[in-house]
Design a protein around this motif. Structure first.
Motif, PDB file in Angstrom:
ATOM      1  N   TYR A 219      13.222  -5.014  -4.603  1.00 49.14           N
ATOM      2  CA  TYR A 219      12.457  -4.223  -5.568  1.00 49.14           C
ATOM      3  C   TYR A 219      12.155  -2.829  -5.014  1.00 49.14           C
ATOM      4  CZ  TYR A 219       8.664  -2.818  -8.692  1.00 49.14           C
ATOM      5  OH  TYR A 219       7.870  -2.136  -9.572  1.00 49.14           O
ATOM      6  N   ALA A 220      11.833  -2.773  -3.719  1.00 45.70           N
ATOM      7  CA  ALA A 220      11.531  -1.482  -3.085  1.00 45.70           C
ATOM      8  C   ALA A 220      12.759  -0.577  -3.109  1.00 45.70           C
ATOM      9  CB  ALA A 220      11.061  -1.707  -1.653  1.00 45.70           C
ATOM     10  N   TYR A 221      13.911  -1.150  -2.810  1.00 43.75           N
ATOM     11  CA  TYR A 221      15.135  -0.346  -2.856  1.00 43.75           C
ATOM     12  C   TYR A 221      15.457   0.091  -4.289  1.00 43.75           C
ATOM     13  CZ  TYR A 221      16.583  -0.884   2.028  1.00 43.75           C
ATOM     14  OH  TYR A 221      16.670  -0.788   3.398  1.00 43.75           O
ATOM     15  N   LYS A 222      15.133  -0.781  -5.241  1.00 44.57           N
ATOM     16  CA  LYS A 222      15.335  -0.432  -6.652  1.00 44.57           C
ATOM     17  C   LYS A 222      14.454   0.761  -7.030  1.00 44.57           C
ATOM     18  CE  LYS A 222      15.000  -2.337 -11.328  1.00 44.57           C
ATOM     19  NZ  LYS A 222      14.600  -3.518 -12.148  1.00 44.57           N
ATOM     20  N   LEU A 223      13.194   0.722  -6.592  1.00 44.85           N
ATOM     21  CA  LEU A 223      12.285   1.834  -6.857  1.00 44.85           C
ATOM     22  C   LEU A 223      12.803   3.129  -6.227  1.00 44.85           C
ATOM     23  CD1 LEU A 223       8.765   0.214  -6.270  1.00 44.85           C
ATOM     24  CD2 LEU A 223       9.726   0.939  -8.462  1.00 44.85           C
TER      25      LEU A 223
ATOM     26  N   GLY B 202       7.188   1.579   3.095  1.00 48.49           N
ATOM     27  CA  GLY B 202       7.036   0.231   2.550  1.00 48.49           C
ATOM     28  C   GLY B 202       8.185  -0.660   2.954  1.00 48.49           C
ATOM     29  N   ILE B 203       9.406  -0.129   2.885  1.00 51.12           N
ATOM     30  CA  ILE B 203      10.602  -0.892   3.258  1.00 51.12           C
ATOM     31  C   ILE B 203      10.604  -1.211   4.745  1.00 51.12           C
ATOM     32  CG2 ILE B 203      13.122  -0.733   3.477  1.00 51.12           C
ATOM     33  CD1 ILE B 203      13.024   0.893   0.790  1.00 51.12           C
ATOM     34  N   GLU B 204      10.167  -0.260   5.540  1.00 52.89           N
ATOM     35  CA  GLU B 204      10.105  -0.461   6.995  1.00 52.89           C
ATOM     36  C   GLU B 204       9.255  -1.677   7.347  1.00 52.89           C
ATOM     37  OE1 GLU B 204       8.390   1.863  10.980  1.00 52.89           O
ATOM     38  OE2 GLU B 204       8.464   2.892   9.043  1.00 52.89           O
ATOM     39  N   SER B 205       8.111  -1.804   6.699  1.00 55.16           N
ATOM     40  CA  SER B 205       7.221  -2.935   6.962  1.00 55.16           C
ATOM     41  C   SER B 205       7.853  -4.251   6.511  1.00 55.16           C
ATOM     42  CB  SER B 205       5.886  -2.710   6.238  1.00 55.16           C
ATOM     43  OG  SER B 205       4.976  -3.717   6.554  1.00 55.16           O
ATOM     44  N   LEU B 206       8.533  -4.231   5.368  1.00 52.95           N
ATOM     45  CA  LEU B 206       9.175  -5.443   4.851  1.00 52.95           C
ATOM     46  C   LEU B 206      10.352  -5.880   5.717  1.00 52.95           C
ATOM     47  CD1 LEU B 206       9.087  -4.629   1.040  1.00 52.95           C
ATOM     48  CD2 LEU B 206       7.877  -6.503   2.178  1.00 52.95           C
ATOM     49  N   LEU B 207      11.066  -4.925   6.270  1.00 55.65           N
ATOM     50  CA  LEU B 207      12.191  -5.272   7.147  1.00 55.65           C
ATOM     51  C   LEU B 207      11.700  -5.928   8.438  1.00 55.65           C
ATOM     52  CD1 LEU B 207      14.515  -2.156   6.670  1.00 55.65           C
ATOM     53  CD2 LEU B 207      14.825  -4.461   5.758  1.00 55.65           C
TER      54      LEU B 207
ATOM     55  N   THR C  86       0.832  -1.224   0.000  1.00 56.15           N
ATOM     56  CA  THR C  86       0.000   0.000   0.000  1.00 56.15           C
ATOM     57  C   THR C  86       0.856   1.259   0.000  1.00 56.15           C
ATOM     58  OG1 THR C  86      -0.191   0.174   2.431  1.00 56.15           O
ATOM     59  CG2 THR C  86      -1.801  -1.229   1.292  1.00 56.15           C
ATOM     60  N   TYR C  87       2.062   1.168   0.573  1.00 60.36           N
ATOM     61  CA  TYR C  87       2.954   2.326   0.583  1.00 60.36           C
ATOM     62  C   TYR C  87       3.776   2.417  -0.702  1.00 60.36           C
ATOM     63  CZ  TYR C  87       1.957   3.298   5.505  1.00 60.36           C
ATOM     64  OH  TYR C  87       1.334   3.630   6.675  1.00 60.36           O
ATOM     65  N   LEU C  88       4.235   1.281  -1.199  1.00 56.50           N
ATOM     66  CA  LEU C  88       5.050   1.296  -2.412  1.00 56.50           C
ATOM     67  C   LEU C  88       4.258   1.814  -3.605  1.00 56.50           C
ATOM     68  CD1 LEU C  88       6.986  -2.108  -2.079  1.00 56.50           C
ATOM     69  CD2 LEU C  88       7.816   0.190  -1.558  1.00 56.50           C
ATOM     70  N   LEU C  89       2.982   1.466  -3.657  1.00 54.49           N
ATOM     71  CA  LEU C  89       2.146   1.905  -4.772  1.00 54.49           C
ATOM     72  C   LEU C  89       1.890   3.410  -4.762  1.00 54.49           C
ATOM     73  CD1 LEU C  89      -0.470  -1.005  -4.952  1.00 54.49           C
ATOM     74  CD2 LEU C  89       1.276  -0.447  -6.656  1.00 54.49           C
ATOM     75  N   THR C  90       2.042   4.018  -3.603  1.00 55.24           N
ATOM     76  CA  THR C  90       1.839   5.471  -3.510  1.00 55.24           C
ATOM     77  C   THR C  90       3.169   6.225  -3.423  1.00 55.24           C
ATOM     78  OG1 THR C  90       1.566   5.254  -1.096  1.00 55.24           O
ATOM     79  CG2 THR C  90      -0.438   5.258  -2.441  1.00 55.24           C
ATOM     80  N   GLY C  91       4.271   5.510  -3.675  1.00 61.36           N
ATOM     81  CA  GLY C  91       5.583   6.148  -3.704  1.00 61.36           C
ATOM     82  C   GLY C  91       6.181   6.430  -2.346  1.00 61.36           C
ATOM     83  N   GLU C  92       5.589   5.870  -1.280  1.00 60.81           N
ATOM     84  CA  GLU C  92       6.126   6.065   0.075  1.00 60.81           C
ATOM     85  C   GLU C  92       7.071   4.910   0.384  1.00 60.81           C
ATOM     86  OE1 GLU C  92       2.925   7.874   2.853  1.00 60.81           O
ATOM     87  OE2 GLU C  92       1.799   6.741   1.351  1.00 60.81           O
ATOM     88  N   TYR C  93       8.231   4.941  -0.276  1.00 62.65           N
ATOM     89  CA  TYR C  93       9.139   3.795  -0.277  1.00 62.65           C
ATOM     90  C   TYR C  93       9.697   3.463   1.103  1.00 62.65           C
ATOM     91  CZ  TYR C  93       8.850   4.772  -5.260  1.00 62.65           C
ATOM     92  OH  TYR C  93       8.393   5.011  -6.537  1.00 62.65           O
TER      93      TYR C  93
END
Length: 297
Positions: free
Chosen positions: A258-262, A235-240, A225-232
């Motif tokens: 992928y998130a870090y790539k974005l 998004g990364i925080e949740s994945l970590l 939900t964060y990656l799709l809105t550009g709040e990388y």
């Protein structure tokens, strides 16, 4: 005392058999789309056993199906499903003729009132809750769809996922199957393609994590939900958090990469694609290999 007990058992068995007979008859008329006889059975059933759980689910099915109306409409946009293209005198597309579904709000309310009463009387009946959620999805009432899922998650913590199903049969799925169902509802929201519903996904995922803090899928959903809105960073925080729970989850590792790539952090993207390659299955390895080749150019 023994006589009274025997009488109670006989009465209970008789009511159970009677309910099953009504249920069978209703299902036959329901399949035949015979609404007149459906209602006759339901009214008779109600007079004999007004608090039968299956009566509430049957009433719900009756009203929800009755509320669904299909009309033929002329539109400028191609309809979903079957339709006809209408041409003008120059053989240009003039419009489309197709079926449109709408729901009678009065009948819908009757159905939801019945299932709400059923859930009130039998809060452990997961089929009632899931049935209501399914219907809310069908009518695209995403606000109440989300609210009902959240209420169900909250109750799962109260009853420790000791649910029952149709005819009060034990639900054997437990926590695992329950959370898989909740995950499918979040995917349903995602598949609408409506970014406004990302907040609904996030609300459901956060509620799951409130009671099931190690649920990796919900952490991944929040990240999406964060990656799709550009709040990388969010998004990364949740994945970590997810990868701390399972450092070898190659799907999470790939998503972090992928998130870090974005975000444009090539070094971190390479680090996590290398971890994806280390722990992934064959398909994940091939994907990670391709990504690494691009990033290392």
């Amino acid at each position: 005392m023994k006589k009274k007990l025997a009488t109670l058992i006989i009465v209970f068995v008789s009511q159970t058999v009677m309910s099953q007979n009504y249920q069978t008859e209703f299902q036959e008329y329901f399949q035949a789309n015979d609404t007149i006889n459906q209602l006759k059975i339901l009214e008779k059933w109600q007079s004999k056993n007004p608090k039968d759980a299956e009566l509430y689910t049957s009433f719900f099915n009756y009203y929800i199906k009755k509320s669904r109306q299909e009309v033929l409409t002329f539109t400028n946009e191609e309809p979903n499903g079957d339709g006809f293209v209408l041409k003008d005198s120059l053989n240009q597309t003039a419009g489309f003729l197709g079926n449109q579904i709408y729901y009678n709000q009065r009948e819908l309310k009757k159905g939801f009132d019945k299932i709400d009463k059923g859930i009130e009387l039998y809060p452990n009946r997961l089929d009632m809750r899931f049935g209501k959620i399914y219907a809310l999805g069908e009518i695209t009432d995403w606000t109440n769809f989300t609210k009902e899922i959240i209420k169900t998650i909250e109750f799962s913590a109260k009853n420790n996922n000791l649910w029952t199903w149709t005819n009060h049969e034990k639900y054997d799925g437990g926590e695992k199957e329950f959370l898989l169902s909740i995950q499918s509802y979040q995917i349903q929201l995602y598949n609408t393609g409506n970014d406004d519903l990302l907040k609904n996904m996030r609300a459901i995922a956060n509620k799951v994590l409130e009671y099931y803090p190690n649920h990796i899928e919900s952490l991944s959903n929040i990240s999406i939900t964060y990656l799709l809105t550009g709040e990388y960073d969010k998004g990364i925080e949740s994945l970590l958090k997810a990868v701390k729970i399972n450092p070898k989850d190659f799907i999470v590792l790939s998503n972090i990469a992928y998130a870090y790539k974005l975000k444009g952090n090539k070094e971190k993207a390479i680090e996590y694609y290398e971890k994806t390659y280390e722990y992934g299955d064959e398909q994940a390895k091939q994907y990670a290999k391709q990504q690494l080749a691009q990033l290392k150019k």
